[in-house]
Design an enzyme around this catalytic site. Sequence first.
Site, PDB file in Angstrom:
ATOM      1  CE  LYS A  22      -1.752   1.540   3.985  1.00 39.71           C
ATOM      2  NZ  LYS A  22      -1.400   2.941   4.289  1.00 39.71           N
ATOM      3  CG  ASN A  23       2.493   2.734   3.528  1.00 38.60           C
ATOM      4  OD1 ASN A  23       1.329   3.088   3.383  1.00 38.60           O
ATOM      5  ND2 ASN A  23       3.012   2.469   4.717  1.00 38.60           N
ATOM      6  NE  ARG A  93      -0.773  11.760   7.871  1.00 39.06           N
ATOM      7  CZ  ARG A  93      -0.296  12.958   8.115  1.00 39.06           C
ATOM      8  NH1 ARG A  93      -1.057  13.860   8.670  1.00 39.06           N
ATOM      9  NH2 ARG A  93       0.949  13.260   7.814  1.00 39.06           N
ATOM     10  CB  ILE A 327       8.020   6.065  14.527  1.00 37.59           C
ATOM     11  CG1 ILE A 327       9.150   5.036  14.385  1.00 37.59           C
ATOM     12  CG2 ILE A 327       7.827   6.880  13.243  1.00 37.59           C
ATOM     13  CD1 ILE A 327      10.475   5.552  13.893  1.00 37.59           C
TER      14      ILE A 327
HETATM   15  C1  UD1 Z   1       4.895   6.504   6.509  1.00 36.32           C
HETATM   16  C2  UD1 Z   1       3.876   5.402   6.353  1.00 36.32           C
HETATM   17  C3  UD1 Z   1       3.366   4.954   7.710  1.00 36.32           C
HETATM   18  C4  UD1 Z   1       4.511   4.575   8.613  1.00 36.32           C
HETATM   19  C5  UD1 Z   1       5.555   5.681   8.663  1.00 36.32           C
HETATM   20  C6  UD1 Z   1       6.813   5.285   9.425  1.00 36.32           C
HETATM   21  C7  UD1 Z   1       2.934   5.951   4.203  1.00 36.32           C
HETATM   22  C8  UD1 Z   1       1.748   6.441   3.469  1.00 36.32           C
HETATM   23  N1  UD1 Z   1       2.794   5.889   5.536  1.00 36.32           N
HETATM   24  O1  UD1 Z   1       4.224   7.611   7.105  1.00 36.32           O
HETATM   25  O2  UD1 Z   1       2.497   3.842   7.514  1.00 36.32           O
HETATM   26  O3  UD1 Z   1       4.035   4.353   9.917  1.00 36.32           O
HETATM   27  O4  UD1 Z   1       5.966   6.048   7.328  1.00 36.32           O
HETATM   28  O5  UD1 Z   1       7.389   4.166   8.838  1.00 36.32           O
HETATM   29  O6  UD1 Z   1       3.935   5.575   3.649  1.00 36.32           O
HETATM   30  N2  UD1 Z   1       8.069  13.872  10.768  1.00 36.32           N
HETATM   31  C9  UD1 Z   1       8.339  15.190  11.061  1.00 36.32           C
HETATM   32  N3  UD1 Z   1       8.244  16.099  10.028  1.00 36.32           N
HETATM   33  C10 UD1 Z   1       7.935  15.738   8.764  1.00 36.32           C
HETATM   34  C11 UD1 Z   1       7.664  14.388   8.480  1.00 36.32           C
HETATM   35  C12 UD1 Z   1       7.743  13.464   9.510  1.00 36.32           C
HETATM   36  O7  UD1 Z   1       8.639  15.535  12.192  1.00 36.32           O
HETATM   37  O8  UD1 Z   1       7.884  16.613   7.882  1.00 36.32           O
HETATM   38  C13 UD1 Z   1       8.154  12.844  11.850  1.00 36.32           C
HETATM   39  C14 UD1 Z   1       6.823  12.148  12.129  1.00 36.32           C
HETATM   40  O9  UD1 Z   1       6.051  12.875  13.051  1.00 36.32           O
HETATM   41  C15 UD1 Z   1       7.303  10.825  12.686  1.00 36.32           C
HETATM   42  C16 UD1 Z   1       8.598  10.559  11.910  1.00 36.32           C
HETATM   43  O10 UD1 Z   1       9.008  11.811  11.396  1.00 36.32           O
HETATM   44  O11 UD1 Z   1       7.634  10.940  14.050  1.00 36.32           O
HETATM   45  C17 UD1 Z   1       8.471   9.570  10.772  1.00 36.32           C
HETATM   46  O12 UD1 Z   1       7.377   9.931   9.962  1.00 36.32           O
HETATM   47  P1  UD1 Z   1       7.323   9.590   8.405  1.00 36.32           P
HETATM   48  O13 UD1 Z   1       8.362   8.564   8.099  1.00 36.32           O
HETATM   49  O14 UD1 Z   1       7.330  10.855   7.645  1.00 36.32           O
HETATM   50  O15 UD1 Z   1       5.900   8.937   8.285  1.00 36.32           O
HETATM   51  P2  UD1 Z   1       4.891   9.047   7.081  1.00 36.32           P
HETATM   52  O16 UD1 Z   1       5.648   9.204   5.797  1.00 36.32           O
HETATM   53  O17 UD1 Z   1       3.813  10.034   7.395  1.00 36.32           O
END
Ligand code: UD1
Length: 430
Positions: A22-23, A93, A327
Site C-alpha cells: 500500500k505505502n 493523508r 516514531i
Molecule cells: C509513513 C507510512 C506509515 C509509517 C511511517 C513510518 C505511508 C503512506 N505511511 O508515514 O504507515 O508508519 O511512514 O514508517 O507511507 N516527521 C516530522 N516532520 C515531517 C515528516 C515526519 O517531524 O515533515 C516525523 C513524524 O512525526 C514521525 C517521523 O518523522 O515521528 C516519521 O514519519 P514519516 O516517516 O514521515 O511517516 P509518514 O511518511 O507520514
Amino acid sequence: MEQYIMKGGNPLAGEVTISGAKNAALGILAAAIMTDEDVVIDNLPDVRDINVLLEAIEEIGARVERIDRHTVRINAKDIHEVEVDDEYIRRIRASYYFIGALLGKYKSAQVPLPGGCNIGSRPIDLHLKGFRALGAKIEIERGAVVAHAIDLVGSHIYLDKVSVGATINIMMAASLADGLTIIENVAKEPHVVDVASFLNSMGANIKGAGTDIIRIRGVRRLHGTEYSIIPDQIEAGTFMCAAAVTRGDVTVKNVIPKHLEAISAKLLEIGCEVVELDDAVRVVGKPYQRHTNINTLPYPGFPTDMQPQMSVTLALAHGTSIVTESIFENRFKYVDELARMGSNIKVEGNVAVIDGVGCFTGASVNAPDLRAGAALVLAGLAADGYTVVDEIGYIQRGYEHFEEKLKSLGAMIERVDCDKDLQKFRLKIG
Ligand code: UD1
C-alpha cells in the site's frame, strides 16, 4: 456499520498470498501523474486508501482506467487542476504526495495541509523544507499548502529526522528540477526504493535509494512505463504474527524475505520457527513463546506499523516484554481495548510494559487505527470465545480481503453489518 465477528482458538494453518505494498503504491500512483504518457501499474492492492487516491487523481483531470482489480492505466496529460480537494486529504493523508508530484511537473500545487491523525501529530515540515530548498515558494493559505516555483533547482538537503513521506515527496519534485539534488539522512524503507525504481523506469535519474543518501540528477521530462509494485511488508508481517499468536503454521507467499528480517528476528527470539524460502516465509508458532523487547525504528529497524501486531503476540508470551515506540506518539491506543480481553499492559509515555498472560477472552473492542485494528483481530483469533471488532473501516484502508485471507487459513471470522448477522454467525459456529 460493518464489524468483524470471530471465534478464537483455531491455530491458523496453510498458505496466504500477500498483496502489493500500500505505502509504495500511494507514492507510485502520485508519481504516475508526472508524465503525459500512459503509465500501467500492476500488483496494486485493492484497498480503500488506494481507491481514494485514484479518485483524487481522476478529480484533478487524469484518466484512470482499471484494467483489472490490481492493474490500472493512468494518463495525466489532461490534468486541469493543481488544486487537490480537501475531502481527499481528510480521507487519506498520503495525498501530500500530490505536492511533490504537481510541483515537479507543473511547478505549482495547492494541497490542503493534512491534520493530525490517530497515531500522532504527523507534521510535514520536512517535506516543505525540501521543496523550499529546491526553490519553491511555500505559503500556508486557508489551511492549504500553496507551492509555486519559477524553476526548481537541485539542492543539498539534510533531513533532520528520517521521514518516509519527506524522502519520497522531495525525490519526486527533484526528479524534474534542474541539476543535482542530494538528500541526506533519508528513509531506506523498501517502499522508498520502490518509488525510486518506478521514477527511474519513467526516465528519472535517482541513485542511492535504500542507503542514507539519495542523489537525483533532474531530467527535463518523464515518460510512460509499466511497473509492478513490491509485496506489502506490513501485511506479510501481520500474517506472520497471526501464525505466532494463534500457535499456527502459516506460509506467507509472494514476499521479499529480506524486507521482513526485523520481524522474523523478533519471532525467532520469542521461540517461533521461521523458515525463509525464495519468495515466502513460513512461521510456526510454539506452545511456549517467551518475552522480548522491541524498539520501533526506521528501516531496517523494527517497523512502527508492526508494533501493535507484535505487542499482541507478546501479550500472550511468557514473561515481561518492553515495547518502545520511537516514531509516533500515539500508537498505544489499542492497549485499553486489549485490556478488555484480559491483557496486562502498562503504558508510560512511549513505553509499554507487557506482562504476558496465559489467554485472552473474547470481548467487544474498537479498532482505533489501521494497524491497531488488525492487531485486535489477531487478538480475537487467539482468544477464548467470541470477539467483535468495531470501526473496521480503518482495517479496510490497508488490508485486502483481510477476513477472506484469514478464513482460508482456518480462522472463524465474518464481516457483518447488522445484529442479525452477528447472531447468525454465533448460531452457525456454535
Ligand atoms: C509513513 C507510512 C506509515 C509509517 C511511517 C513510518 C505511508 C503512506 N505511511 O508515514 O504507515 O508508519 O511512514 O514508517 O507511507 N516527521 C516530522 N516532520 C515531517 C515528516 C515526519 O517531524 O515533515 C516525523 C513524524 O512525526 C514521525 C517521523 O518523522 O515521528 C516519521 O514519519 P514519516 O516517516 O514521515 O511517516 P509518514 O511518511 O507520514
